[in-house]
Design a protein around this motif. Structure first.
Motif, PDB file in Angstrom:
ATOM      1  N   ASP A 192       0.836  -1.199   0.000  1.00 12.52           N
ATOM      2  CA  ASP A 192       0.000   0.000   0.000  1.00 12.52           C
ATOM      3  C   ASP A 192       0.872   1.252   0.000  1.00 12.52           C
ATOM      4  OD1 ASP A 192      -2.311  -1.509   0.055  1.00 12.52           O
ATOM      5  OD2 ASP A 192      -2.412  -1.527   2.238  1.00 12.52           O
ATOM      6  N   VAL A 193       0.440   2.249  -0.749  1.00 10.50           N
ATOM      7  CA  VAL A 193       1.204   3.488  -0.865  1.00 10.50           C
ATOM      8  C   VAL A 193       0.523   4.582  -0.052  1.00 10.50           C
ATOM      9  CG1 VAL A 193       2.116   5.234  -2.434  1.00 10.50           C
ATOM     10  CG2 VAL A 193       2.015   2.834  -3.159  1.00 10.50           C
ATOM     11  N   HIS A 194       1.146   4.948   1.056  1.00  5.58           N
ATOM     12  CA  HIS A 194       0.666   6.041   1.904  1.00  5.58           C
ATOM     13  C   HIS A 194       1.717   7.153   1.840  1.00  5.58           C
ATOM     14  CE1 HIS A 194      -2.135   3.068   3.124  1.00  5.58           C
ATOM     15  NE2 HIS A 194      -1.384   2.484   4.034  1.00  5.58           N
ATOM     16  N   VAL A 195       1.378   8.248   1.200  1.00  8.09           N
ATOM     17  CA  VAL A 195       2.362   9.303   0.921  1.00  8.09           C
ATOM     18  C   VAL A 195       2.295  10.405   1.974  1.00  8.09           C
ATOM     19  CG1 VAL A 195       3.149  11.019  -0.743  1.00  8.09           C
ATOM     20  CG2 VAL A 195       2.247   8.824  -1.550  1.00  8.09           C
ATOM     21  N   GLY A 196       3.429  10.659   2.611  1.00  8.54           N
ATOM     22  CA  GLY A 196       3.543  11.798   3.500  1.00  8.54           C
ATOM     23  C   GLY A 196       3.799  13.053   2.679  1.00  8.54           C
ATOM     24  N   VAL A 197       2.991  14.082   2.890  1.00 13.21           N
ATOM     25  CA  VAL A 197       3.095  15.319   2.111  1.00 13.21           C
ATOM     26  C   VAL A 197       3.632  16.426   3.013  1.00 13.21           C
ATOM     27  CG1 VAL A 197       1.869  16.977   0.681  1.00 13.21           C
ATOM     28  CG2 VAL A 197       1.120  14.592   0.723  1.00 13.21           C
ATOM     29  N   ALA A 198       4.811  16.936   2.695  1.00 10.32           N
ATOM     30  CA  ALA A 198       5.409  17.992   3.509  1.00 10.32           C
ATOM     31  C   ALA A 198       4.658  19.304   3.310  1.00 10.32           C
ATOM     32  CB  ALA A 198       6.879  18.168   3.139  1.00 10.32           C
ATOM     33  N   ILE A 199       4.161  19.874   4.424  1.00 13.55           N
ATOM     34  CA  ILE A 199       3.377  21.120   4.383  1.00 13.55           C
ATOM     35  C   ILE A 199       4.045  22.145   5.291  1.00 13.55           C
ATOM     36  CG2 ILE A 199       1.154  22.194   4.905  1.00 13.55           C
ATOM     37  CD1 ILE A 199      -0.146  19.461   4.402  1.00 13.55           C
ATOM     38  N   SER A 200       4.432  23.281   4.723  1.00 14.25           N
ATOM     39  CA  SER A 200       5.026  24.346   5.526  1.00 14.25           C
ATOM     40  C   SER A 200       3.920  25.114   6.238  1.00 14.25           C
ATOM     41  CB  SER A 200       5.834  25.298   4.646  1.00 14.25           C
ATOM     42  OG  SER A 200       4.995  25.895   3.673  1.00 14.25           O
ATOM     43  N   LEU A 201       4.190  25.517   7.469  1.00  5.36           N
ATOM     44  CA  LEU A 201       3.215  26.239   8.274  1.00  5.36           C
ATOM     45  C   LEU A 201       3.501  27.733   8.236  1.00  5.36           C
ATOM     46  CD1 LEU A 201       3.084  23.851  11.371  1.00  5.36           C
ATOM     47  CD2 LEU A 201       1.756  23.763   9.253  1.00  5.36           C
ATOM     48  N   ARG A 202       2.448  28.520   8.298  1.00  2.00           N
ATOM     49  CA  ARG A 202       2.612  29.978   8.222  1.00  2.00           C
ATOM     50  C   ARG A 202       3.407  30.510   9.406  1.00  2.00           C
ATOM     51  NH1 ARG A 202      -2.910  29.165   6.809  1.00  2.00           N
ATOM     52  NH2 ARG A 202      -3.267  29.515   4.573  1.00  2.00           N
ATOM     53  N   SER A 203       3.291  29.840  10.550  1.00  2.00           N
ATOM     54  CA  SER A 203       3.998  30.289  11.753  1.00  2.00           C
ATOM     55  C   SER A 203       5.422  29.755  11.816  1.00  2.00           C
ATOM     56  CB  SER A 203       3.232  29.831  13.000  1.00  2.00           C
ATOM     57  OG  SER A 203       3.084  28.422  13.013  1.00  2.00           O
ATOM     58  N   GLY A 204       5.824  29.003  10.790  1.00  2.00           N
ATOM     59  CA  GLY A 204       7.141  28.377  10.769  1.00  2.00           C
ATOM     60  C   GLY A 204       7.031  26.898  11.100  1.00  2.00           C
ATOM     61  N   GLY A 205       7.988  26.146  10.650  1.00  2.00           N
ATOM     62  CA  GLY A 205       7.955  24.715  10.912  1.00  2.00           C
ATOM     63  C   GLY A 205       7.324  23.935   9.773  1.00  2.00           C
ATOM     64  N   LEU A 206       7.188  22.646   9.995  1.00  2.00           N
ATOM     65  CA  LEU A 206       6.766  21.733   8.944  1.00  2.00           C
ATOM     66  C   LEU A 206       5.976  20.587   9.544  1.00  2.00           C
ATOM     67  CD1 LEU A 206       7.471  21.277   5.808  1.00  2.00           C
ATOM     68  CD2 LEU A 206       9.135  19.621   6.666  1.00  2.00           C
ATOM     69  N   LEU A 207       4.915  20.195   8.855  1.00  2.00           N
ATOM     70  CA  LEU A 207       4.164  18.991   9.214  1.00  2.00           C
ATOM     71  C   LEU A 207       4.092  18.091   7.991  1.00  2.00           C
ATOM     72  CD1 LEU A 207       1.142  20.300  11.344  1.00  2.00           C
ATOM     73  CD2 LEU A 207       3.075  18.936  12.144  1.00  2.00           C
ATOM     74  N   VAL A 208       4.042  16.779   8.230  1.00  2.00           N
ATOM     75  CA  VAL A 208       4.000  15.825   7.120  1.00  2.00           C
ATOM     76  C   VAL A 208       2.844  14.854   7.330  1.00  2.00           C
ATOM     77  CG1 VAL A 208       5.353  14.235   5.696  1.00  2.00           C
ATOM     78  CG2 VAL A 208       6.521  16.013   7.013  1.00  2.00           C
TER      79      VAL A 208
END
Length: 396
Positions: free
Chosen positions: A260-276
């Motif tokens: 199964d392919v579960h893709v983590g998508v890197a998202i930059s936050l407006r306040s700084g930092g990163l969530l995936v």
């Protein structure tokens, strides 16, 4: 009787602070209900239960910091959803199996009875209590309608020390960004130390994909239009079907390749930092389904309302810095994954087409992969397959 424990929301997570309970002793819950919110270095995350029952006892109170695996509450098994818990939202699978007892995991957001749960940061909720203001009566002006410290102060009237509140909000945002940066740094250090990376990159003619996308969007209303990132995600998922060594984890001294392919998508936050956060089963979904899920993830990631399960189980990560004008990205693998794919900006380049020079829209794709699970030859085949798939966008 079962124990509801603090799940691990990532390989680098050691503890979290419980911020809010959505249930009380005596409430009935069902598998998949979100019953508490915790604060980690990644932000405020809602966590779920994996079996139905009745809440017997709450063992950890708001603002307590506890390590992963701590028993937060006990639940008497059995019973149907009544009380505070809502049925699972449409589009979320009901047949997802619970994880083994030694692998606690996190879960879905569920609104309380009568509508969606009020979005409010722990600091704003605490300030509302201090000022005797009911958060449910406050109109939020933050991302996604979230209630901010300033909203609380405005609702409390002119007597509230608004300057102090604004200063507190700014300091809290800075502290959260700093905490997230530390978490990211720890993951990067671990990745560089433990994973033997190899890097490859290639230039892909994106003109056919973009032309097809423009034709599709011309016939769609604005809310249903696609972004080119969806085609990139589909191409990555498709390439993994041919070169599966990039998809999975390196754990227990061995590569564990996943179907199964579960893709983590890197998202930059407006306040700084990163969530995936994770887009699940990308290989099984059409572009329209992915677009709806992608938009929802981005909005909730930036407003601080991700589900705990959405930060887990990614088998590969995709990151793009195209909006920042970067030609090529050389990303670092997020452990314990086996690979990460990066995309740069779309640029115009003169290329030969049928032996004649043409201006084409081109994007650089890069791969960082774990040499313990694959090699440069397989990595090159993987990038070549992404390229091939993007030449036939109508088949994605």
């Amino acid at each position: 009787m079962s124990e509801f424990r603090l799940p691990s929301l990532g390989a680098d997570m050691k503890d979290a602070t419980l911020r809010e309970w959505f249930v009380e002793p005596g409430d009935t819950v069902t598998k998949g209900d979100s019953i508490a919110a915790v604060e980690t270095d990644k932000g405020i995350i809602d966590i779920e239960v994996f079996e139905s029952g009745t809440v017997k006892e709450i063992l950890v109170q708001p603002d307590e910091k506890v390590p992963v695996g701590t028993v937060l509450a006990t639940i008497r098994s059995g019973g149907k959803t009544q009380g505070h818990a809502e049925p699972r939202k449409a589009g979320v699978s009901e047949d997802k199996q619970a994880p083994p007892e030694d692998m606690p995991r996190a879960l879905n957001i569920q609104p309380p009875p009568g509508g969606e749960r009020k979005r409010i940061s722990p600091a704003a909720r605490k300030r509302a209590r201090e000022l005797s203001v009911d958060p449910e009566n406050i109109v939020g002006t933050g991302p996604g309608g979230a209630v901010t410290l300033e909203d609380v102060a405005s609702s409390a009237g002119p007597a509230a020390p608004t300057g102090t509140v604004a200063g507190t909000a700014e300091k809290q945002a800075e502290a959260a960004a700093s905490s997230m940066r530390r978490a990211i740094a720890a993951a990067v250090v671990r990745s560089n130390r433990e994973i033997p990376h190899y890097y490859l990159s290639t230039s892909i003619d994106l003109t056919p994909a973009l032309t097809w996308l423009e034709q599709q969007n011309a016939e769609r209303p604005l809310p249903l239009r696609l972004v080119y990132a969806i085609l990139l995600l589909k191409a990555v998922a498709g390439a993994l079907q041919k070169v599966p060594e990039m998809n999975g984890f390196f754990m227990d001294d061995a590569a564990q390749v996943k179907d199964d392919v579960h893709v983590g998508v890197a998202i930059s936050l407006r306040s700084g930092g990163l969530l995936v956060p994770t887009l699940r089963d990308v290989h099984r979904k059409n572009p329209d389904e992915l677009m709806a899920e992608f938009s929802d993830l981005v909005n909730r990631a930036r407003s601080g309302h991700l589900r705990g399960s959405e930060l887990q189980d990614a088998t590969i990560t995709v990151t793009s810095l195209g909006e920042q004008g970067v030609d090529t990205v050389f990303p670092i693998i997020y452990p314990p994954q086996l690979a990460i794919v990066g995309f740069g900006s779309i640029v115009e380049r003169v290329r030969p087409v049928n032996r004649a020079p043409q201006v084409r829209r081109v994007i650089n794709a890069s791969l960082a992969a774990d040499h313990r699970a694959s090699d440069g030859h397989r990595g090159a085949l993987f990038l070549a397959e992404i390229d091939r798939l993007l030449q036939e966008p109508e088949r994605l």
